[in-house]
Design an enzyme around this catalytic site. Structure first.
Site, PDB file in Angstrom:
ATOM      1  N   LYS A 113     -23.658  68.912  53.357  1.00 10.54           N
ATOM      2  CA  LYS A 113     -23.649  67.715  54.315  1.00 10.54           C
ATOM      3  C   LYS A 113     -24.166  67.738  55.566  1.00 10.54           C
ATOM      4  O   LYS A 113     -24.647  67.214  56.038  1.00 10.54           O
ATOM      5  CB  LYS A 113     -22.194  67.192  54.413  1.00 10.54           C
ATOM      6  CG  LYS A 113     -21.669  66.742  52.950  1.00 10.54           C
ATOM      7  CD  LYS A 113     -20.413  65.848  53.093  1.00 10.54           C
ATOM      8  CE  LYS A 113     -20.210  64.974  51.829  1.00 10.54           C
ATOM      9  NZ  LYS A 113     -19.598  66.199  50.552  1.00 10.54           N
ATOM     10  N   ASP A 114     -24.334  69.347  55.958  1.00  9.85           N
ATOM     11  CA  ASP A 114     -25.131  69.740  57.078  1.00  9.85           C
ATOM     12  C   ASP A 114     -26.541  69.251  57.224  1.00  9.85           C
ATOM     13  O   ASP A 114     -27.088  68.913  58.299  1.00  9.85           O
ATOM     14  CB  ASP A 114     -25.012  71.216  57.600  1.00  9.85           C
ATOM     15  CG  ASP A 114     -23.449  71.643  57.835  1.00  9.85           C
ATOM     16  OD1 ASP A 114     -22.886  70.807  58.310  1.00  9.85           O
ATOM     17  OD2 ASP A 114     -23.239  72.787  57.510  1.00  9.85           O
TER      18      ASP A 114
END
Ligand SMILES: *Cc1c(COP(=O)(O)O)cnc(C)c1O
Length: 468
Positions: A113-114
């Site tokens: 998700k980063d």
């Protein structure tokens, strides 16, 4: 490039208009008016580019309301070796001939998700400064999303984050990741309740339109188009690493929950990237596998939603799925709306017709599911045969990938988290404690910054009003 809603709202919007938005006003999801086509010459040129420049090229096709020089510098400061560990940003890790992992989890919170959230943080800061506005992000998390959002927004000008989490219900590691942040613009709120209570509070606050407007409340959930767009880039990066020429086809296997990650793969394929198969992998929460096997989409109730050892895929409905159905139905907004609004709201399910079901193959999708026993076996096998330690979500992807491997077509499994995040199951599988990146060692001992509150929307609202 203009953006439209999957439910037919006639108003077309530009990228920066939808950047800070979630749902379209008609309840649909935003998609570009058409997918830009990437021809062979362009692919040949992109193959040679380092990741940040590739990202700039891909994003430029979808963003025409940020000056190119600004976009270039936003992307350049996002995708750095300092933040993502390597210059390749998403390097392939070969397991055996024709099968590799693509590392997407070397960002600050050790999950893929980063990749999107770090870009979103920089885009938000840029756009808010340009408008002279501020934004207060309100969210609920049971782990991954909240920490990715906080690490992306920490220290950013014009943005504050109010993140609700169920008190005492996250792993010690996840809690430490979030609660150890000392940035003044990050507010951790531990709610006396479960995750659903946190989500209900977010809904209650968002439904108070007057409060929402007065305090400039926004979200960063997975339906945000900019998040999805950021993910399109690494499909290109993975393809270039796995192939030698642009005549070759490559398949991707994607551990899936809300259908955001694999939807980015769908977008890349629609742009002309030679993707053979998009292999969708679920855990025991097999809403999506059921659809791709049967043509019936049936959302689950909370009693039917299993708590598994790949918790970031524990979903009862897939919030990005409407985007794919819109394309599958030939972009028929009226039919999409009747399926997702009428059918789902009244019956909790819908079935597409035989003709539409048969067209799924044209989009490259196949699917499968995985159980806890499969995860354990896959983690153990990968460790024993390849000396590679994988996390539980990646294990779901690898298990299903093997079921769909084809001779002569490289298969890339997206590595969506590092094993350090799910140590308990790794120890169960192989009896070895997963290593932690140096920056994460001992974070449980750091001072924690959080506020405990009852599961009461009024109390949360008062806190927000006092702190914006
Ligand atoms: C969020 C998440 C997923 C699911 O991704 P979607 O985009 O929701 O399909 C899979 N694995 C991990 C580790 C995640 O954090």
């Amino acid at each position: 490039m203009k953006y439209i809603s999957t439910r037919g709202d006639p108003h077309q919007r530009s990228f920066c208009e939808i950047l800070l938005e979630g749902l379209a006003p008609d309840g649909g999801l935003y998609l570009p008016l058409r997918y830009p086509n990437v021809d062979a010459a362009t692919l040949g040129y992109w193959r040679l580019l380092p990741y940040p420049e590739l990202a700039f090229e891909v994003l430029s096709l979808f963003i025409d309301d940020i000056p190119p020089a600004d976009l270039r510098s936003i992307v350049a400061k996002t995708y750095t070796a300092e933040i993502f560990g390597t210059h390749a940003i998403t390097p392939l890790k070969p397991l055996e001939p024709g099968l590799s992992l693509q590392a997407l989890s070397n960002g600050p919170t050790l999950a893929f998700k980063d990749m999107a959230m770090q870009l979103l943080g920089n885009l938000f800061e840029y756009e808010l400064a340009r408008r002279g506005e501020t934004l207060n992000i309100l969210g609920a998390t049971s782990g991954d999303t909240g920490s990715a959002a906080e690490y992306a927004m920490r220290g950013k000008h014009g943005v504050k984050v109010f993140m609700l989490s169920p008190r005492g219900r996250m792993s010690a590691f996840q809690q430490a990741q979030m609660f150890s942040l000392q940035d003044a613009n990050i507010h951790n709120i531990a709610i006396e309740g479960v995750f659903d209570d946190c989500q209900d509070i977010v809904k209650a606050v968002s439904n108070d339109l007057e409060f929402k407007r007065r305090h400039k409340i926004g979200t960063v959930n997975s339906i945000n188009w900019a998040r999805l767009l950021a993910q399109v880039v690494y499909y290109f990066a993975g393809y270039f690493q796995a192939s030698k020429s642009d005549e070759e086809e490559v398949s991707f296997a994607v551990p899936s929950g809300n259908f955001g990650n694999i939807c980015a793969g769908h977008v890349a394929r629609m742009m002309g990237l030679p993707i053979k198969q998009l292999v969708l992998a679920t855990n025991e929460n097999d809403v999506l596998d059921e659809f791709f096997r049967t043509g019936t989409y049936r959302v689950r109730g909370s009693a039917e939603t299993h708590e598994t050892s790949s918790p970031s895929m524990d979903i009862s409905k897939a919030s990005n799925f409407e985007r794919f159905v819109f394309d599958l139905l030939g972009r028929d907004a009226a039919r999409t709306k009747s399926l997702f609004k009428t059918e789902i709201e009244q019956h909790g399910s819908f079935a597409i017709g035989q003709e539409d079901f048969e067209r799924i193959g044209e989009f490259g999708f196949v699917s499968g599911s995985s159980t806890h026993a499969d995860r354990i076996a896959t983690i153990r096998d990968t460790w024993q045969r390849h000396g590679v330690m994988i996390d539980t979500h990646t294990a779901d992807g690898l298990k299903v990938a093997r079921e769909h491997q084809e001779a002569g077509v490289p298969m890339i499994v997206l590595e969506t988290a590092l094993p350090a995040k799910f140590a308990e199951t790794i120890v169960e599988a192989i009896g070895v404690e997963p290593p932690r990146p140096t920056a994460m060692q001992g974070i449980e001992q750091l001072p924690k910054r959080f506020t405990v509150m009852p599961a009461d929307a009024q109390v949360v609202k008062r806190y927000i009003a006092d702190n914006v």
